[in-house]
Design an enzyme around this catalytic site. Structure first.
Site, PDB file in Angstrom:
ATOM      1  N   HIS A 100     112.772  14.584  41.889  1.00 21.10           N
ATOM      2  CA  HIS A 100     112.141  15.471  40.906  1.00 21.10           C
ATOM      3  C   HIS A 100     112.234  16.942  41.283  1.00 21.10           C
ATOM      4  CE1 HIS A 100     110.202  11.502  41.000  1.00 21.10           C
ATOM      5  NE2 HIS A 100     110.416  11.561  39.704  1.00 21.10           N
ATOM      6  N   ARG A 150     103.118  28.219  31.909  1.00 18.47           N
ATOM      7  CA  ARG A 150     102.243  29.047  32.742  1.00 18.47           C
ATOM      8  C   ARG A 150     102.917  29.381  34.074  1.00 18.47           C
ATOM      9  NH1 ARG A 150      96.730  26.494  33.078  1.00 18.47           N
ATOM     10  NH2 ARG A 150      96.985  26.379  30.828  1.00 18.47           N
ATOM     11  N   GLY A 171      94.521  25.603  37.369  1.00 15.81           N
ATOM     12  CA  GLY A 171      94.524  24.844  36.124  1.00 15.81           C
ATOM     13  C   GLY A 171      93.413  25.227  35.179  1.00 15.81           C
ATOM     14  N   GLU A 224      88.973  17.879  34.804  1.00 15.78           N
ATOM     15  CA  GLU A 224      90.414  18.135  34.680  1.00 15.78           C
ATOM     16  C   GLU A 224      91.092  16.820  35.066  1.00 15.78           C
ATOM     17  OE1 GLU A 224      92.139  18.754  38.139  1.00 15.78           O
ATOM     18  OE2 GLU A 224      90.241  17.721  38.544  1.00 15.78           O
ATOM     19  N   MET A 225      92.370  16.820  35.343  1.00 12.24           N
ATOM     20  CA  MET A 225      93.038  15.532  35.446  1.00 12.24           C
ATOM     21  C   MET A 225      93.968  15.391  36.659  1.00 12.24           C
ATOM     22  SD  MET A 225      93.826  15.090  31.378  1.00 12.24           S
ATOM     23  CE  MET A 225      93.649  13.308  31.356  1.00 12.24           C
ATOM     24  N   GLU A 226      93.818  16.262  37.666  1.00  8.81           N
ATOM     25  CA  GLU A 226      94.816  16.255  38.739  1.00  8.81           C
ATOM     26  C   GLU A 226      94.298  16.332  40.179  1.00  8.81           C
ATOM     27  OE1 GLU A 226      95.060  18.433  36.095  1.00  8.81           O
ATOM     28  OE2 GLU A 226      96.687  17.476  34.981  1.00  8.81           O
ATOM     29  N   SER A 235      88.372  26.172  29.937  1.00  8.75           N
ATOM     30  CA  SER A 235      89.098  26.337  28.673  1.00  8.75           C
ATOM     31  C   SER A 235      88.362  25.710  27.493  1.00  8.75           C
ATOM     32  CB  SER A 235      90.484  25.701  28.775  1.00  8.75           C
ATOM     33  OG  SER A 235      90.359  24.308  29.014  1.00  8.75           O
ATOM     34  N   ASP A 236      87.362  24.868  27.774  1.00  5.25           N
ATOM     35  CA  ASP A 236      86.594  24.246  26.696  1.00  5.25           C
ATOM     36  C   ASP A 236      85.271  23.766  27.275  1.00  5.25           C
ATOM     37  OD1 ASP A 236      88.899  22.321  27.700  1.00  5.25           O
ATOM     38  OD2 ASP A 236      87.195  21.021  27.228  1.00  5.25           O
ATOM     39  N   ARG A 262      94.766  30.700  26.477  1.00  2.96           N
ATOM     40  CA  ARG A 262      94.855  29.998  27.764  1.00  2.96           C
ATOM     41  C   ARG A 262      95.988  30.574  28.605  1.00  2.96           C
ATOM     42  NH1 ARG A 262      93.138  25.430  24.970  1.00  2.96           N
ATOM     43  NH2 ARG A 262      95.157  24.453  24.613  1.00  2.96           N
TER      44      ARG A 262
HETATM   45  N1  ADE Z   1      91.469  20.285  31.098  1.00  2.00           N
HETATM   46  C1  ADE Z   1      90.957  21.245  30.311  1.00  2.00           C
HETATM   47  N2  ADE Z   1      90.044  20.742  29.485  1.00  2.00           N
HETATM   48  C2  ADE Z   1      89.993  19.416  29.740  1.00  2.00           C
HETATM   49  C3  ADE Z   1      89.249  18.361  29.210  1.00  2.00           C
HETATM   50  N3  ADE Z   1      88.391  18.572  28.232  1.00  2.00           N
HETATM   51  N4  ADE Z   1      89.451  17.120  29.703  1.00  2.00           N
HETATM   52  C4  ADE Z   1      90.339  16.932  30.675  1.00  2.00           C
HETATM   53  N5  ADE Z   1      91.072  17.891  31.226  1.00  2.00           N
HETATM   54  C5  ADE Z   1      90.900  19.130  30.762  1.00  2.00           C
END
Ligand code: ADE
Length: 236
Positions: free
Chosen positions: A5, A25, A90, A181-183, A205-206, A219
């Site tokens: 990769h 980004r 992130g 977040e997811m990482e 961001s939310d 963003r």
């Molecule tokens: N990254 C930014 N906002 C998120 C959300 N609501 N859920 C998961 N990852 C995110």
């Protein structure tokens, strides 16, 4: 040497890598913040650039979304490119009312239901930690730049779209997660197994409380403060 990769040649990747999730980004950071950025890896469009910041070599390359993706990229960077430090830069959703859009958040832990650490290295823990040394550098950089840092546990989730929000109460109340977040959990798992350093800095961001969210353009452009903190720490 390249990896499945990463097509960069040995020596083309700096010891410190900034990893946004989004390839655009990554390109934005390289073009706006690095001196003499050179595209060193663009397999699957990850936009990996190496340049310098205040004279210190820095690479920025996207991780993609989710733990499997950052798991692959960060493993190859640590193990095959001899990277010492990865700072994830992130975005996150706020679980708590004290966090507003665009606040900058430093993860001091990552909680996850994920089996990533178990499958990857036999680690049964569901909370993993960043490098204390990297976090100290990020705190120092934020103080120097006058940027307020919120700190706490991030929830590294495999789920973005939820059919109901009932589960959130457990994550917030029992695992004290302030953002999602997811990482980060997979990144911290790789760093622990390979004896390397990882950290995560996020921009809100939310919000799950106010249901406000930022636009994709906001963003991309507004994460400047987080990037400055990360770059300053990378060059420390
Ligand atoms: N990254 C930014 N906002 C998120 C959300 N609501 N859920 C998961 N990852 C995110």
């Amino acid at each position: 040497m390249s990896t499945p990769h990463n097509s960069a040649a040995p020596g083309q990747i700096a010891k410190t890598v900034l990893m946004p999730g989004d390839p655009l980004r990554s390109k934005f950071i390289a073009e706006h913040f690095l001196d003499n950025p050179v595209l060193v890896n663009n397999l699957r469009g990850v936009q990996g650039y190496t340049g310098s910041y205040h004279g210190v070599p820095v690479t920025v390359m996207a991780s993609g979304m989710g733990m499997p993706s950052i798991g692959i990229y960060s493993w190859e960077l640590f193990k095959f490119y001899d990277v010492d430090n990865i700072i994830r830069v992130g975005s996150a959703g706020a679980y708590t009312a004290d966090l507003n859009l665009f606040d900058v958040f430093l993860a001091d832990a990552a909680y996850s239901e994920s089996t990533y650490a178990l499958v990857q290295g036999g680690n049964t823990a569901h909370t993993l930690y960043p490098s204390a040394a990297l976090n100290a550098k990020l705190e120092k950089a934020a103080a120097k730049l006058g940027i307020e840092l919120h700190e706490g546990t991030t929830h590294s989730s495999d789920v973005f779209y939820r059919a109901n929000d009932g589960y959130l109460q457990d994550v917030i109340l029992n695992h004290h997660c302030k953002v999602v977040e997811m990482e980060s959990f997979a990144l911290f798992a790789n760093a622990a197994v390979l004896h390397k350093n990882a950290a995560t800095i996020l921009t809100v961001s939310d919000s799950f409380v106010t249901h406000q969210e930022t636009t994709p353009q906001e963003r991309e452009e507004s994460f400047t403060r987080m990037m400055q903190v990360a770059l300053e720490a990378a060059a420390d």
